[in-house]
Scaffold this active site. Sequence first.
Site, PDB file in Angstrom:
ATOM      1  N   ASP A  25      45.984  38.805  46.552  1.00 31.01           N
ATOM      2  CA  ASP A  25      45.824  40.261  46.516  1.00 31.01           C
ATOM      3  C   ASP A  25      45.811  40.747  45.062  1.00 31.01           C
ATOM      4  OD1 ASP A  25      45.594  42.825  47.430  1.00 31.01           O
ATOM      5  OD2 ASP A  25      47.641  42.993  48.170  1.00 31.01           O
ATOM      6  N   GLY A  26      45.077  41.817  44.823  1.00 31.78           N
ATOM      7  CA  GLY A  26      45.139  42.461  43.512  1.00 31.78           C
ATOM      8  C   GLY A  26      43.909  42.299  42.642  1.00 31.78           C
ATOM      9  N   ASN A  27      42.843  41.739  43.209  1.00 31.76           N
ATOM     10  CA  ASN A  27      41.614  41.599  42.404  1.00 31.76           C
ATOM     11  C   ASN A  27      41.081  42.969  41.991  1.00 31.76           C
ATOM     12  OD1 ASN A  27      41.742  38.887  42.925  1.00 31.76           O
ATOM     13  ND2 ASN A  27      40.074  38.866  44.410  1.00 31.76           N
ATOM     14  N   GLY A  28      41.098  43.904  42.931  1.00 34.65           N
ATOM     15  CA  GLY A  28      40.575  45.244  42.661  1.00 34.65           C
ATOM     16  C   GLY A  28      41.380  45.933  41.567  1.00 34.65           C
ATOM     17  N   ARG A  38      35.150  46.473  40.775  1.00 30.70           N
ATOM     18  CA  ARG A  38      35.968  45.642  41.675  1.00 30.70           C
ATOM     19  C   ARG A  38      35.343  44.259  41.840  1.00 30.70           C
ATOM     20  NH1 ARG A  38      39.789  47.757  44.737  1.00 30.70           N
ATOM     21  NH2 ARG A  38      39.320  46.254  46.381  1.00 30.70           N
ATOM     22  N   GLU A  72      39.548  42.908  58.766  1.00 31.61           N
ATOM     23  CA  GLU A  72      39.520  44.326  58.379  1.00 31.61           C
ATOM     24  C   GLU A  72      38.732  44.561  57.087  1.00 31.61           C
ATOM     25  OE1 GLU A  72      42.596  42.866  59.349  1.00 31.61           O
ATOM     26  OE2 GLU A  72      42.099  43.656  61.329  1.00 31.61           O
ATOM     27  N   ASN A  73      38.482  43.496  56.332  1.00 34.22           N
ATOM     28  CA  ASN A  73      37.823  43.653  55.024  1.00 34.22           C
ATOM     29  C   ASN A  73      36.362  44.094  55.109  1.00 34.22           C
ATOM     30  OD1 ASN A  73      39.708  41.011  53.364  1.00 34.22           O
ATOM     31  ND2 ASN A  73      40.063  43.215  53.358  1.00 34.22           N
ATOM     32  N   ARG A  76      35.235  47.491  53.642  1.00 32.12           N
ATOM     33  CA  ARG A  76      35.016  47.728  52.204  1.00 32.12           C
ATOM     34  C   ARG A  76      33.546  48.042  51.923  1.00 32.12           C
ATOM     35  NH1 ARG A  76      39.105  44.421  48.679  1.00 32.12           N
ATOM     36  NH2 ARG A  76      40.880  44.677  50.027  1.00 32.12           N
ATOM     37  N   ARG A 186      52.487  35.876  48.170  1.00 31.52           N
ATOM     38  CA  ARG A 186      51.602  37.042  48.123  1.00 31.52           C
ATOM     39  C   ARG A 186      51.681  37.667  46.740  1.00 31.52           C
ATOM     40  NH1 ARG A 186      49.842  41.488  52.471  1.00 31.52           N
ATOM     41  NH2 ARG A 186      48.411  42.576  51.099  1.00 31.52           N
TER      42      ARG A 186
HETATM   43  C1  FPP Z   1      42.302  41.059  47.617  1.00 43.49           C
HETATM   44  O1  FPP Z   1      42.285  41.852  46.469  1.00 43.49           O
HETATM   45  C2  FPP Z   1      41.266  40.059  47.566  1.00 43.49           C
HETATM   46  C3  FPP Z   1      40.268  39.919  48.479  1.00 43.49           C
HETATM   47  C4  FPP Z   1      40.101  40.765  49.659  1.00 43.49           C
HETATM   48  C5  FPP Z   1      39.242  38.879  48.316  1.00 43.49           C
HETATM   49  C6  FPP Z   1      39.752  37.568  47.845  1.00 43.49           C
HETATM   50  C7  FPP Z   1      38.653  36.888  47.129  1.00 43.49           C
HETATM   51  C8  FPP Z   1      38.809  36.105  46.035  1.00 43.49           C
HETATM   52  C9  FPP Z   1      40.089  35.733  45.432  1.00 43.49           C
HETATM   53  C10 FPP Z   1      37.603  35.592  45.359  1.00 43.49           C
HETATM   54  C11 FPP Z   1      36.839  34.753  46.230  1.00 43.49           C
HETATM   55  C12 FPP Z   1      37.561  33.578  46.728  1.00 43.49           C
HETATM   56  C13 FPP Z   1      37.200  32.986  47.890  1.00 43.49           C
HETATM   57  C14 FPP Z   1      37.848  31.710  48.328  1.00 43.49           C
HETATM   58  C15 FPP Z   1      36.141  33.574  48.726  1.00 43.49           C
HETATM   59  P1  FPP Z   1      41.960  43.376  46.618  1.00 43.49           P
HETATM   60  O2  FPP Z   1      40.501  43.556  46.407  1.00 43.49           O
HETATM   61  O3  FPP Z   1      42.469  43.859  47.942  1.00 43.49           O
HETATM   62  O4  FPP Z   1      42.759  44.003  45.439  1.00 43.49           O
HETATM   63  P2  FPP Z   1      43.412  45.454  45.391  1.00 43.49           P
HETATM   64  O5  FPP Z   1      44.457  45.486  46.468  1.00 43.49           O
HETATM   65  O6  FPP Z   1      43.975  45.517  44.032  1.00 43.49           O
HETATM   66  O7  FPP Z   1      42.290  46.421  45.622  1.00 43.49           O
END
Ligand code: FPP
Length: 239
Positions: A25-28, A38, A72-73, A76, A186
């Site tokens: 979690d936390g890429n965004g 994002r 649920e994703n 997005r 997590r």
């Molecule tokens: C959650 O961060 C991340 C995801 C929903 C996608 C995960 C994808 C990767 C790590 C890259 C691809 C890897 C694979 C194996 C496909 P978020 O976007 O919910 O972050 P936020 O809560 O800060 O918005």
Amino acid sequence: MPQYDESGRLLRVGRDLKHIAFIMDGNGRWAERRGLSREKGHTEGMKAFEKAVKYCGELGLEVMTVYAFSTENWKRPEREVRKIMALLEKYLDKLLEKASEYEVRVRFIGERKSLSDRLQQKIVMAEDATSKYGRILNIALNYGGRAEITAAVNKLISAGRRTVSEDDISGALYTSGIPDPDLIVRTAGEQRLSNFLLWQSAYSEFYFTDTLWPDIDEAEIQRAVENYYKRTRRFGAVR
Ligand code: FPP
């Protein structure tokens, strides 16, 4: 027990830690804090994921599971969904090319029918090409824990069962035959399961960190493992 080198770096986990599952979690947020898109956060998340897979292999873990995309994703923005799927396709291409170097058996858990035909084909190819390796990497894609349990029960009903045991359900899940996660990590500060491995996490230990997924590194994984070794797992019994 875990092994360290002389500088204190974790080299191997003990035999009592077989499976770590990650909620990435936390890429965004990682991207937003830098004024980036994002999508860029997911690109960096993918790099972090690849490093984590490598390190978990070196540590001697038998299984690593990651939550890549939940049921649920799909809510997005389309652009973001496309980016995650594209990153995954690229990863599968790489895996097919370098299977003997990665030495990991990749498996997908989740509902596949809603994925593009091309992605479904690549998944089957990657699973076949890596099936001889012992170490397992489960990628949860279009995955939901409740849907998984419901599908398992329906499968048993279709097979004519009128009552089911816990073992029956475990055996009908995507993870049949794979040890349950000992530790679930997590990132990004949230402390919830978000429909991940609901059945399999019954006795898992949890490690939560504020570190955002793209920033996860060996030191953070080492902290998670060390934290795990401080816990006393009783599985409901007394010591
Ligand atoms: C959650 O961060 C991340 C995801 C929903 C996608 C995960 C994808 C990767 C790590 C890259 C691809 C890897 C694979 C194996 C496909 P978020 O976007 O919910 O972050 P936020 O809560 O800060 O918005």
